[in-house]
Write an enzyme that holds these catalytic residues in place. Sequence first.
Site, PDB file in Angstrom:
ATOM      1  N   THR A  16       1.069  -1.197  -0.189  1.00  0.00           N
ATOM      2  CA  THR A  16      -0.133  -0.060   0.104  1.00  0.00           C
ATOM      3  C   THR A  16       0.920   1.358  -0.124  1.00  0.00           C
ATOM      4  O   THR A  16       0.525   2.097  -0.587  1.00  0.00           O
ATOM      5  CB  THR A  16      -0.918   0.104   1.111  1.00  0.00           C
ATOM      6  OG1 THR A  16      -1.636  -1.098   1.435  1.00  0.00           O
ATOM      7  CG2 THR A  16      -2.084   1.169   1.163  1.00  0.00           C
ATOM      8  N   ARG A  72       7.801  -2.737   2.736  1.00  0.00           N
ATOM      9  CA  ARG A  72       8.091  -2.714   4.355  1.00  0.00           C
ATOM     10  C   ARG A  72       8.142  -4.306   4.678  1.00  0.00           C
ATOM     11  O   ARG A  72       7.625  -5.202   4.246  1.00  0.00           O
ATOM     12  CB  ARG A  72       6.708  -2.370   4.869  1.00  0.00           C
ATOM     13  CG  ARG A  72       6.385  -0.935   4.969  1.00  0.00           C
ATOM     14  CD  ARG A  72       5.248  -0.662   5.434  1.00  0.00           C
ATOM     15  NE  ARG A  72       4.865   1.095   5.171  1.00  0.00           N
ATOM     16  CZ  ARG A  72       3.947   1.657   5.529  1.00  0.00           C
ATOM     17  NH1 ARG A  72       3.369   1.093   6.234  1.00  0.00           N
ATOM     18  NH2 ARG A  72       3.866   3.041   5.055  1.00  0.00           N
ATOM     19  N   HIS A  96       3.658   3.328  10.887  1.00  0.00           N
ATOM     20  CA  HIS A  96       3.067   3.194  12.255  1.00  0.00           C
ATOM     21  C   HIS A  96       3.553   1.775  12.693  1.00  0.00           C
ATOM     22  O   HIS A  96       3.254   1.251  13.856  1.00  0.00           O
ATOM     23  CB  HIS A  96       1.621   3.294  12.386  1.00  0.00           C
ATOM     24  CG  HIS A  96       0.943   2.175  11.208  1.00  0.00           C
ATOM     25  ND1 HIS A  96       1.022   2.654   9.937  1.00  0.00           N
ATOM     26  CD2 HIS A  96       0.525   0.995  11.508  1.00  0.00           C
ATOM     27  CE1 HIS A  96       0.696   1.599   9.309  1.00  0.00           C
ATOM     28  NE2 HIS A  96       0.121   0.489   9.975  1.00  0.00           N
ATOM     29  N   LYS A 145      10.309   3.726   0.251  1.00  0.00           N
ATOM     30  CA  LYS A 145       9.342   4.273  -0.931  1.00  0.00           C
ATOM     31  C   LYS A 145      10.272   5.221  -1.713  1.00  0.00           C
ATOM     32  O   LYS A 145      10.641   6.067  -1.328  1.00  0.00           O
ATOM     33  CB  LYS A 145       7.862   4.113  -0.465  1.00  0.00           C
ATOM     34  CG  LYS A 145       7.583   5.613   0.219  1.00  0.00           C
ATOM     35  CD  LYS A 145       6.226   5.884   0.397  1.00  0.00           C
ATOM     36  CE  LYS A 145       6.067   7.181   1.178  1.00  0.00           C
ATOM     37  NZ  LYS A 145       4.447   7.426   1.301  1.00  0.00           N
ATOM     38  N   ASP A 151       2.634  11.117   9.132  1.00  0.00           N
ATOM     39  CA  ASP A 151       1.480  11.342   8.317  1.00  0.00           C
ATOM     40  C   ASP A 151       0.029  11.218   8.733  1.00  0.00           C
ATOM     41  O   ASP A 151      -0.838  11.603   7.970  1.00  0.00           O
ATOM     42  CB  ASP A 151       1.619  10.677   6.780  1.00  0.00           C
ATOM     43  CG  ASP A 151       2.039   9.386   7.004  1.00  0.00           C
ATOM     44  OD1 ASP A 151       1.744   8.775   8.058  1.00  0.00           O
ATOM     45  OD2 ASP A 151       1.845   8.783   5.871  1.00  0.00           O
ATOM     46  N   ARG A 152      -0.060  10.466   9.843  1.00  0.00           N
ATOM     47  CA  ARG A 152      -1.141  10.029  10.405  1.00  0.00           C
ATOM     48  C   ARG A 152      -1.598  11.210  11.699  1.00  0.00           C
ATOM     49  O   ARG A 152      -0.743  11.933  12.188  1.00  0.00           O
ATOM     50  CB  ARG A 152      -1.514   8.690  11.149  1.00  0.00           C
ATOM     51  CG  ARG A 152      -1.219   7.560  10.058  1.00  0.00           C
ATOM     52  CD  ARG A 152      -1.435   6.305  10.603  1.00  0.00           C
ATOM     53  NE  ARG A 152      -1.389   5.576   9.530  1.00  0.00           N
ATOM     54  CZ  ARG A 152      -1.828   4.224   9.292  1.00  0.00           C
ATOM     55  NH1 ARG A 152      -2.661   3.881  10.342  1.00  0.00           N
ATOM     56  NH2 ARG A 152      -1.603   3.578   8.424  1.00  0.00           N
ATOM     57  N   THR A 203      -7.808   2.351  -1.459  1.00  0.00           N
ATOM     58  CA  THR A 203      -6.990   2.483   0.064  1.00  0.00           C
ATOM     59  C   THR A 203      -5.448   3.115  -0.432  1.00  0.00           C
ATOM     60  O   THR A 203      -5.022   2.149  -1.455  1.00  0.00           O
ATOM     61  CB  THR A 203      -6.929   1.176   0.781  1.00  0.00           C
ATOM     62  OG1 THR A 203      -8.269   1.211   1.227  1.00  0.00           O
ATOM     63  CG2 THR A 203      -5.938   1.532   1.908  1.00  0.00           C
ATOM     64  N   GLU A 237      -8.412   9.253   4.691  1.00  0.00           N
ATOM     65  CA  GLU A 237      -8.623   7.749   4.702  1.00  0.00           C
ATOM     66  C   GLU A 237      -9.112   7.523   6.243  1.00  0.00           C
ATOM     67  O   GLU A 237      -8.832   8.534   6.966  1.00  0.00           O
ATOM     68  CB  GLU A 237      -7.274   7.206   4.594  1.00  0.00           C
ATOM     69  CG  GLU A 237      -6.965   7.247   2.962  1.00  0.00           C
ATOM     70  CD  GLU A 237      -5.719   6.279   2.887  1.00  0.00           C
ATOM     71  OE1 GLU A 237      -6.134   5.311   2.213  1.00  0.00           O
ATOM     72  OE2 GLU A 237      -4.654   6.398   3.224  1.00  0.00           O
ATOM     73  N   GLU A 238      -9.828   6.573   6.423  1.00  0.00           N
ATOM     74  CA  GLU A 238     -10.368   6.059   7.800  1.00  0.00           C
ATOM     75  C   GLU A 238      -9.267   5.877   8.605  1.00  0.00           C
ATOM     76  O   GLU A 238      -9.349   5.974   9.996  1.00  0.00           O
ATOM     77  CB  GLU A 238     -11.330   4.931   7.765  1.00  0.00           C
ATOM     78  CG  GLU A 238     -10.940   3.673   6.686  1.00  0.00           C
ATOM     79  CD  GLU A 238      -9.823   2.982   7.362  1.00  0.00           C
ATOM     80  OE1 GLU A 238      -9.833   2.786   8.443  1.00  0.00           O
ATOM     81  OE2 GLU A 238      -8.616   2.684   6.556  1.00  0.00           O
ATOM     82  N   SER A 239      -8.073   5.507   8.203  1.00  0.00           N
ATOM     83  CA  SER A 239      -6.798   5.263   8.847  1.00  0.00           C
ATOM     84  C   SER A 239      -6.186   6.362   9.260  1.00  0.00           C
ATOM     85  O   SER A 239      -4.880   6.039   9.375  1.00  0.00           O
ATOM     86  CB  SER A 239      -6.094   4.193   8.003  1.00  0.00           C
ATOM     87  OG  SER A 239      -5.803   4.955   6.825  1.00  0.00           O
TER      88      SER A 239
HETATM   89  C1  VG1 Z   1      -2.667   1.329   5.836  1.00  0.00           C
HETATM   90  C2  VG1 Z   1      -4.056   2.183   5.825  1.00  0.00           C
HETATM   91  C3  VG1 Z   1      -4.255   2.975   4.563  1.00  0.00           C
HETATM   92  C4  VG1 Z   1      -2.793   4.007   4.408  1.00  0.00           C
HETATM   93  C5  VG1 Z   1      -1.803   2.693   4.432  1.00  0.00           C
HETATM   94  C6  VG1 Z   1      -0.352   3.757   4.573  1.00  0.00           C
HETATM   95  O1  VG1 Z   1      -2.880   0.370   4.631  1.00  0.00           O
HETATM   96  O2  VG1 Z   1      -5.124   1.110   5.886  1.00  0.00           O
HETATM   97  O3  VG1 Z   1      -5.290   3.677   4.761  1.00  0.00           O
HETATM   98  O4  VG1 Z   1      -2.877   4.524   3.344  1.00  0.00           O
HETATM   99  O5  VG1 Z   1      -1.651   2.085   5.685  1.00  0.00           O
HETATM  100  O6  VG1 Z   1      -0.542   4.575   5.833  1.00  0.00           O
HETATM  101  P1  VG1 Z   1      -3.140  -1.184   4.858  1.00  0.00           P
HETATM  102  O7  VG1 Z   1      -2.914  -1.678   3.289  1.00  0.00           O
HETATM  103  O8  VG1 Z   1      -2.539  -1.910   5.642  1.00  0.00           O
HETATM  104  O9  VG1 Z   1      -4.610  -1.331   5.130  1.00  0.00           O
HETATM  105  V1  VG1 Z   1       1.097   4.796   6.747  1.00  0.00           V
HETATM  106  O10 VG1 Z   1       0.862   6.294   7.696  1.00  0.00           O
HETATM  107  O11 VG1 Z   1       1.335   3.388   7.098  1.00  0.00           O
HETATM  108  O12 VG1 Z   1       2.179   5.269   5.584  1.00  0.00           O
HETATM  109 CO    CO Z   2       2.465   6.855   8.360  1.00  0.00          CO
END
Ligand code: VG1
Ligand code: CO
Length: 544
Positions: free
Chosen positions: A18, A22, A114, A126, A282-283, A345, A364-366
């Site tokens: 995503t 990682r 995170h 990335k 970023d969150r 996402t 995003e919800e996250s």
């Molecule tokens: C998660 C979140 C997604 C977000 C991504 C990167 O991805 O759900 O909304 O964009 O992390 O955020 P996934 O594929 O695990 O659901 V960050 O702050 O980790 O760069």
């Molecule tokens: Co982040």
Amino acid sequence: MDAKIVATRPVDGQRPGTSGLRKKVEVFRQPGYLENFVQAIFDTRTDLAGGMLILGGDGRYYNRHAIQVILRMAAANGVSKVLVGQGGILSTPAASCVIRKYRTQGGIILSASHNPGGPDEDFGIKFNTPNGGPAPEPVTEAIYARTAEIDSYRILETPDLDLDRLGGVALGDMTVAIIDPVADYADLMESLFDFTAMRRFFDSGAFRMRFDAMHAVTGPYAIEILENRIGAVPGTVMNGTPLEDFGQGHPDPNLAHAKELVAMTKGADGLDFAAASDGDGDRNMILGKDFFVTPSDSLAILAANAHLVPGYKGGIAGVARSMPTSQAADRVAEALGITCFETPTGWKFFGNLLDAGRITLCGEESFGTGSDHVREKDGLWAVLFWLNLLAARKQSVAQIVREHWHRFGRNYYTRHDYEAVDAQAAGDLMDHVRRLLPGLPGTKLGDYRVEYADDFAYTDPIDDSCSEGQGLRIGLAGGSRIIYRLSGTGTQGATLRVYLEFFELDAARHNWETQAAMRPLILVARELAQIETRTGRTEPDVIT
Ligand code: VG1
Ligand code: CO
């Protein structure tokens, strides 16, 4: 100085997820692992030769080592200049800011966001394109394809550079400029928000807040902006020193992982405002006194109030939300007469819409919210936006949210995560639900009638690229939804995410406790996907 050409062999599994590649640190430590991926970036992005690159990370374990390796490789691949954040530090939004400001050919960001850090934990890398955003899928796919055929990489044999001293140094024919990681970003924030109004608000003395940097990258940014520039009392920023292992914490700003902060908002003596950010900045999580703002609501509220903030006073062009994010923003967009786009996402899907001027805000919800000021989601930006709103509306967080629900209705929302599930079992569960989808419309799940059920696919309206298999979506009468999706950022087994939403227009029913109110829908979702029998889990690991 001659570049050394080192023979290497492809390593499996270097497809970015995503948000970048990682893996556990021990995976990155394998000979050639980091080097192969970095060489694949230079081989694919040919304009980096002779060009400029931004480099920095969230300061986690392995960050400094990776930066030294990437600098030597950049020099050996003909890059003319690299700007590096002092100490190897750049938050993700700050990296996006400087990629754009200095008109570079892109940036490499080192972070696993995170996810925990340390020798036994996670690392990540990335590439961001010249617009400052995460590379879109065609670019990540090209980089990945290159990793599958790579047979050598180029590197200089030079001693480590001092990453802590500001200024320029030569590395072979390349210039390395060590820059202040905070200044450009703080200036950008000052250009968007009313720091004077916020300062007056802080000075009134009646407002108490804390920002939890979770020992991750935002500490220096938050101290400079909140304490030094706006004048919040020293100590407003807690856990403000970035540590390689985040103080052994989980730098994920949510109710489960920022417990200490959440506790400080409770009771008669609770803080008026509290916020936190994640590993790479970023969150964001936004809290009021005894009050949690869901990220989905936050996006909708920022959109509805954007005109109160100097940087957005002219109005917003459109909004976008990721598919699993609640539909609260859709209702605001409708009222404003603008479009709300629904994307897969991951922030990379917002880039084209932002570049084309079709949207101003997205989220995003996250716990991710952002705007066209950079091309990444931006934790501190969201915190400043909320502070600007509080100063402008002179109301509490809870009042602002309740008034919003009163006007637009409330989208109750929760996400249940089942982490480190057996990958095969998780894949089978998704296949099982996928097979059920065609038969669902028109039937009833519990008390809910199914209106549509699909495997979400997205066609980018700007470049027509198509992304399939982006989550299983079940739409129920009255605006409720159940969504199943597998995480693309985990590093162990599979993580199943179940996203649940239901809509309530009646203000008399806006004060229920979320999990209790959503219980019937939660049970329906568990049963339909046979979560317990297929994963052996009776309850999720994390509820947000
Ligand atoms: C998660 C979140 C997604 C977000 C991504 C990167 O991805 O759900 O909304 O964009 O992390 O955020 P996934 O594929 O695990 O659901 V960050 O702050 O980790 O760069
Ligand atoms: Co982040």
